[in-house]
Scaffold this motif. Structure first.
Motif, PDB file in Angstrom:
ATOM      1  N   ILE A   1       3.127   3.150  -7.765  1.00  0.00           N
ATOM      2  CA  ILE A   1       2.808   2.201  -8.835  1.00  0.00           C
ATOM      3  C   ILE A   1       3.993   1.275  -9.105  1.00  0.00           C
ATOM      4  O   ILE A   1       3.824   0.062  -9.256  1.00  0.00           O
ATOM      5  CB  ILE A   1       2.410   2.960 -10.116  1.00  0.00           C
ATOM      6  N   TYR A   2       5.187   1.845  -9.142  1.00  0.00           N
ATOM      7  CA  TYR A   2       6.365   1.037  -9.482  1.00  0.00           C
ATOM      8  C   TYR A   2       6.587  -0.078  -8.469  1.00  0.00           C
ATOM      9  O   TYR A   2       6.901  -1.217  -8.831  1.00  0.00           O
ATOM     10  CB  TYR A   2       7.602   1.932  -9.553  1.00  0.00           C
ATOM     11  N   PHE A   3       6.412   0.225  -7.178  1.00  0.00           N
ATOM     12  CA  PHE A   3       6.755  -0.735  -6.133  1.00  0.00           C
ATOM     13  C   PHE A   3       5.541  -1.433  -5.514  1.00  0.00           C
ATOM     14  O   PHE A   3       5.695  -2.158  -4.536  1.00  0.00           O
ATOM     15  CB  PHE A   3       7.562  -0.047  -5.030  1.00  0.00           C
ATOM     16  N   GLN A   4       4.352  -1.252  -6.089  1.00  0.00           N
ATOM     17  CA  GLN A   4       3.163  -1.808  -5.448  1.00  0.00           C
ATOM     18  C   GLN A   4       3.172  -3.338  -5.384  1.00  0.00           C
ATOM     19  O   GLN A   4       2.602  -3.933  -4.463  1.00  0.00           O
ATOM     20  CB  GLN A   4       1.896  -1.324  -6.157  1.00  0.00           C
ATOM     21  N   ASN A   5       3.854  -3.992  -6.325  1.00  0.00           N
ATOM     22  CA  ASN A   5       3.912  -5.456  -6.333  1.00  0.00           C
ATOM     23  C   ASN A   5       5.296  -6.000  -5.978  1.00  0.00           C
ATOM     24  O   ASN A   5       5.569  -7.189  -6.190  1.00  0.00           O
ATOM     25  CB  ASN A   5       3.482  -5.988  -7.702  1.00  0.00           C
ATOM     26  N   ALA A   6       6.152  -5.121  -5.456  1.00  0.00           N
ATOM     27  CA  ALA A   6       7.495  -5.563  -5.076  1.00  0.00           C
ATOM     28  C   ALA A   6       7.426  -6.425  -3.820  1.00  0.00           C
ATOM     29  O   ALA A   6       6.575  -6.211  -2.947  1.00  0.00           O
ATOM     30  CB  ALA A   6       8.397  -4.359  -4.822  1.00  0.00           C
TER      31      ALA A   6
ATOM     32  N   LYS B   1       4.034   7.741  -8.910  1.00  0.00           N
ATOM     33  CA  LYS B   1       4.797   6.824  -9.751  1.00  0.00           C
ATOM     34  C   LYS B   1       5.583   5.823  -8.908  1.00  0.00           C
ATOM     35  O   LYS B   1       5.735   4.662  -9.291  1.00  0.00           O
ATOM     36  CB  LYS B   1       5.727   7.616 -10.667  1.00  0.00           C
ATOM     37  N   PHE B   2       6.087   6.273  -7.752  1.00  0.00           N
ATOM     38  CA  PHE B   2       6.765   5.353  -6.848  1.00  0.00           C
ATOM     39  C   PHE B   2       5.789   4.310  -6.316  1.00  0.00           C
ATOM     40  O   PHE B   2       6.120   3.122  -6.217  1.00  0.00           O
ATOM     41  CB  PHE B   2       7.405   6.112  -5.685  1.00  0.00           C
TER      42      PHE B   2
ATOM     43  N   SER C   1       0.830  -1.201   0.000  1.00  0.00           N
ATOM     44  CA  SER C   1       0.000   0.000   0.000  1.00  0.00           C
ATOM     45  C   SER C   1       0.868   1.257   0.000  1.00  0.00           C
ATOM     46  O   SER C   1       2.038   1.235   0.417  1.00  0.00           O
ATOM     47  CB  SER C   1      -0.907   0.013   1.233  1.00  0.00           C
ATOM     48  N   SER C   2       0.281   2.360  -0.446  1.00  0.00           N
ATOM     49  CA  SER C   2       0.980   3.645  -0.422  1.00  0.00           C
ATOM     50  C   SER C   2       1.270   4.069   1.016  1.00  0.00           C
ATOM     51  O   SER C   2       2.310   4.683   1.292  1.00  0.00           O
ATOM     52  CB  SER C   2       0.146   4.713  -1.135  1.00  0.00           C
ATOM     53  N   GLU C   3       0.368   3.729   1.935  1.00  0.00           N
ATOM     54  CA  GLU C   3       0.587   4.075   3.345  1.00  0.00           C
ATOM     55  C   GLU C   3       1.814   3.374   3.893  1.00  0.00           C
ATOM     56  O   GLU C   3       2.595   3.964   4.658  1.00  0.00           O
ATOM     57  CB  GLU C   3      -0.649   3.705   4.175  1.00  0.00           C
ATOM     58  N   TYR C   4       2.009   2.102   3.492  1.00  0.00           N
ATOM     59  CA  TYR C   4       3.176   1.369   3.963  1.00  0.00           C
ATOM     60  C   TYR C   4       4.459   1.996   3.420  1.00  0.00           C
ATOM     61  O   TYR C   4       5.442   2.180   4.154  1.00  0.00           O
ATOM     62  CB  TYR C   4       3.090  -0.101   3.538  1.00  0.00           C
ATOM     63  N   LEU C   5       4.468   2.338   2.122  1.00  0.00           N
ATOM     64  CA  LEU C   5       5.652   2.952   1.547  1.00  0.00           C
ATOM     65  C   LEU C   5       5.951   4.299   2.190  1.00  0.00           C
ATOM     66  O   LEU C   5       7.121   4.641   2.428  1.00  0.00           O
ATOM     67  CB  LEU C   5       5.483   3.113   0.033  1.00  0.00           C
ATOM     68  N   ASP C   6       4.920   5.052   2.507  1.00  0.00           N
ATOM     69  CA  ASP C   6       5.126   6.328   3.198  1.00  0.00           C
ATOM     70  C   ASP C   6       5.778   6.120   4.562  1.00  0.00           C
ATOM     71  O   ASP C   6       6.582   6.940   5.020  1.00  0.00           O
ATOM     72  CB  ASP C   6       3.797   7.067   3.380  1.00  0.00           C
ATOM     73  N   SER C   7       5.424   5.015   5.215  1.00  0.00           N
ATOM     74  CA  SER C   7       5.952   4.765   6.558  1.00  0.00           C
ATOM     75  C   SER C   7       7.408   4.300   6.524  1.00  0.00           C
ATOM     76  O   SER C   7       8.202   4.674   7.383  1.00  0.00           O
ATOM     77  CB  SER C   7       5.087   3.728   7.286  1.00  0.00           C
ATOM     78  N   VAL C   8       7.773   3.487   5.524  1.00  0.00           N
ATOM     79  CA  VAL C   8       9.152   2.987   5.465  1.00  0.00           C
ATOM     80  C   VAL C   8      10.075   3.940   4.701  1.00  0.00           C
ATOM     81  O   VAL C   8      11.296   3.915   4.902  1.00  0.00           O
ATOM     82  CB  VAL C   8       9.220   1.578   4.834  1.00  0.00           C
ATOM     83  N   TRP C   9       9.492   4.773   3.844  1.00  0.00           N
ATOM     84  CA  TRP C   9      10.276   5.754   3.093  1.00  0.00           C
ATOM     85  C   TRP C   9       9.696   7.149   3.335  1.00  0.00           C
ATOM     86  O   TRP C   9       8.992   7.712   2.485  1.00  0.00           O
ATOM     87  CB  TRP C   9      10.228   5.458   1.592  1.00  0.00           C
TER      88      TRP C   9
END
Length: 242
Positions: free
Chosen positions: A27-32, A24-25, A3-11
């Protein structure tokens, strides 16, 4: 799916980026895979720093989270060729990985202070080699990026003098304008390196664009506002269509 919330928390640096690049970030990493996210490191790079050098072994993938960079190619008859990079969410170093090159083909330098996300090549390779969707995504983005660069090179070859400088200013405005205004040090040699024009031709081109009201000067600073940017767009559209 990440989720975008998770990426916001780790980055947390994502909160400093503009909304379009942040999306764009996402979308790029949503399935990483989570193990890929865990191996990412983040570095703040000062303006002027060369952080990737042509000829060095490919060992890291770079993503530009914030800031503007330029590429320098030394392979053309031994001469340096500088070019602006329209910063999207690409894996810089990804082209070399995809086509099996062991050394970087271009040097990258920060034109502004930048935030750079770094992934070891071994981990990036593991992700793409085990996820066909991720591989297809990277190939699609890299193909789009190369097409954009090819178009710009062709346009630069077609345009002459003041028109070529106008195209560079248009690109710089899109990348670097703050509150609708581009402020650019009037460094004739740097503008010469970017355009392939001589310093004397750059001087004449700046004067010509100034007379046409397409650029302003404030001391040793060139300025381009939103109205001038639109006029340059119209000028280039007319020149290219002729």
């Amino acid at each position: 799916m990440i989720s975008s919330e998770y990426l916001d928390s780790v980055w947390p640096f994502l909160r400093e980026t503009d909304l379009e690049r942040r999306k764009k970030f996402y979308i790029y990493f949503q399935n990483a895979p989570l193990w890929l996210i865990d191996c990412v490191s983040v570095e703040r790079i000062q303006k002027g720093t060369i952080f990737l050098r042509e000829g060095d072994p490919v060992d890291t993938m770079y993503f530009i989270a914030k800031g503007v960079i330029k590429g320098t190619d030394m392979r053309i008859y031994g001469m340096a060729f500088d070019y602006m990079i329209s910063v999207g969410v690409y894996a810089y170093g990804g082209m070399e990985f995809l086509i099996g090159l062991e050394r970087y083909q271009t040097s990258l330098q920060a034109l502004t202070d930048c935030i750079v996300l770094k992934i070891p090549k071994s981990q990036f390779a593991k992700w793409l080699n085990t996820d066909i969707s991720a591989l297809a995504q990277e190939a699609r983005l890299m193909g789009k990026y190369l097409l954009e660069q090819t178009y710009k090179v062709r346009a630069f070859l077609f345009l002459q003098g003041a028109d070529r400088l106008a195209m560079l200013l248009k690109t710089m405005y899109e990348l670097e304008a703050v509150d609708g205004v581009l402020r650019l040090a009037n460094n004739r040699q740097e503008l010469s390196d970017f355009t392939g024009l001589s310093v004397k031709t750059i001087t004449r081109a700046v004067q010509k664009l100034g007379r046409e009201g397409l650029v302003s000067r404030q001391g040793r600073v060139l300025m381009l506002d939103a109205g001038q940017y639109r006029l340059i767009q119209e000028k280039l559209s007319q020149v290219i269509s002729e």
